[in-house]
Design a protein around this motif. Structure first.
Motif, PDB file in Angstrom:
ATOM      1  N   GLU A  12      40.142  32.261  37.614  1.00 32.04           N
ATOM      2  CA  GLU A  12      38.707  32.499  37.410  1.00 32.04           C
ATOM      3  C   GLU A  12      37.857  32.026  38.578  1.00 32.04           C
ATOM      4  O   GLU A  12      36.678  31.747  38.428  1.00 32.04           O
ATOM      5  CB  GLU A  12      38.222  31.845  36.121  1.00 32.04           C
ATOM      6  CG  GLU A  12      38.944  32.301  34.878  1.00 32.04           C
ATOM      7  CD  GLU A  12      38.575  31.492  33.682  1.00 32.04           C
ATOM      8  OE1 GLU A  12      37.368  31.265  33.453  1.00 32.04           O
ATOM      9  OE2 GLU A  12      39.506  31.060  32.972  1.00 32.04           O
ATOM     10  N   GLU A  13      38.436  31.943  39.750  1.00 32.38           N
ATOM     11  CA  GLU A  13      37.699  31.532  40.950  1.00 32.38           C
ATOM     12  C   GLU A  13      36.984  32.703  41.601  1.00 32.38           C
ATOM     13  O   GLU A  13      36.129  32.505  42.460  1.00 32.38           O
ATOM     14  CB  GLU A  13      38.651  30.892  41.961  1.00 32.38           C
ATOM     15  CG  GLU A  13      39.254  29.600  41.477  1.00 32.38           C
ATOM     16  CD  GLU A  13      40.318  29.067  42.406  1.00 32.38           C
ATOM     17  OE1 GLU A  13      40.596  29.686  43.455  1.00 32.38           O
ATOM     18  OE2 GLU A  13      40.894  28.020  42.085  1.00 32.38           O
ATOM     19  N   ASN A  14      37.358  33.903  41.209  1.00 34.32           N
ATOM     20  CA  ASN A  14      36.775  35.103  41.784  1.00 34.32           C
ATOM     21  C   ASN A  14      36.637  36.132  40.676  1.00 34.32           C
ATOM     22  O   ASN A  14      37.384  36.103  39.704  1.00 34.32           O
ATOM     23  CB  ASN A  14      37.683  35.645  42.894  1.00 34.32           C
ATOM     24  CG  ASN A  14      36.919  36.307  44.000  1.00 34.32           C
ATOM     25  OD1 ASN A  14      35.842  36.845  43.783  1.00 34.32           O
ATOM     26  ND2 ASN A  14      37.475  36.276  45.193  1.00 34.32           N
ATOM     27  N   ALA A  15      35.671  37.024  40.806  1.00 36.68           N
ATOM     28  CA  ALA A  15      35.471  38.097  39.835  1.00 36.68           C
ATOM     29  C   ALA A  15      35.868  39.417  40.484  1.00 36.68           C
ATOM     30  O   ALA A  15      35.437  39.725  41.596  1.00 36.68           O
ATOM     31  CB  ALA A  15      34.016  38.145  39.392  1.00 36.68           C
ATOM     32  N   ALA A  16      36.677  40.164  39.800  1.00 39.04           N
ATOM     33  CA  ALA A  16      37.168  41.437  40.333  1.00 39.04           C
ATOM     34  C   ALA A  16      36.098  42.519  40.221  1.00 39.04           C
ATOM     35  O   ALA A  16      35.347  42.568  39.250  1.00 39.04           O
ATOM     36  CB  ALA A  16      38.413  41.875  39.570  1.00 39.04           C
ATOM     37  N   THR A  17      36.069  43.382  41.216  1.00 39.70           N
ATOM     38  CA  THR A  17      35.194  44.554  41.155  1.00 39.70           C
ATOM     39  C   THR A  17      35.829  45.590  40.233  1.00 39.70           C
ATOM     40  O   THR A  17      37.023  45.507  39.897  1.00 39.70           O
ATOM     41  CB  THR A  17      35.005  45.183  42.544  1.00 39.70           C
ATOM     42  OG1 THR A  17      36.275  45.680  42.990  1.00 39.70           O
ATOM     43  CG2 THR A  17      34.447  44.186  43.542  1.00 39.70           C
ATOM     44  N   VAL A  18      35.055  46.573  39.859  1.00 39.31           N
ATOM     45  CA  VAL A  18      35.573  47.664  39.047  1.00 39.31           C
ATOM     46  C   VAL A  18      36.701  48.375  39.793  1.00 39.31           C
ATOM     47  O   VAL A  18      37.729  48.729  39.203  1.00 39.31           O
ATOM     48  CB  VAL A  18      34.438  48.651  38.683  1.00 39.31           C
ATOM     49  CG1 VAL A  18      34.985  49.893  38.009  1.00 39.31           C
ATOM     50  CG2 VAL A  18      33.412  47.972  37.808  1.00 39.31           C
ATOM     51  N   ASP A  19      36.527  48.571  41.078  1.00 36.74           N
ATOM     52  CA  ASP A  19      37.563  49.210  41.884  1.00 36.74           C
ATOM     53  C   ASP A  19      38.851  48.401  41.876  1.00 36.74           C
ATOM     54  O   ASP A  19      39.953  48.961  41.802  1.00 36.74           O
ATOM     55  CB  ASP A  19      37.096  49.419  43.326  1.00 36.74           C
ATOM     56  CG  ASP A  19      35.974  50.423  43.434  1.00 36.74           C
ATOM     57  OD1 ASP A  19      35.851  51.302  42.542  1.00 36.74           O
ATOM     58  OD2 ASP A  19      35.212  50.357  44.412  1.00 36.74           O
TER      59      ASP A  19
END
Length: 71
Positions: free
Chosen positions: A42-49
């Motif tokens: 949870e250190e980064n949020a993924a883009t939709v892509d």
């Protein structure tokens, strides 16, 4: 539960169900291996892509990465 946490849990679960290491998943998705770990922690949020790319490797609909726990 935050959406970021939900994605992290689902990503880890789906990856483990396919018996893939973080490194194998990253290699197949053509992304940095550290990024998968960052998503799962949870250190980064993924883009939709990115969700679409990871789902393709995991052979699931991208919506599966956003689903609530089944428990």
């Amino acid at each position: 539960m935050s959406l970021r946490e939900r994605v992290a849990r689902n990503l880890r679960r789906l990856r483990q169900e396919k018996s893939l290491s973080q490194e194998e998943l990253a290699d197949r998705a053509d992304i940095n291996r550290n990024y998968v770990g960052m998503l799962e922690r949870e250190e980064n949020a993924a883009t939709v892509d990115m969700l679409e790319k990871l789902a393709a490797v995991l052979e699931v609909d991208p919506v599966e990465l956003l689903r609530r726990d089944r428990t």
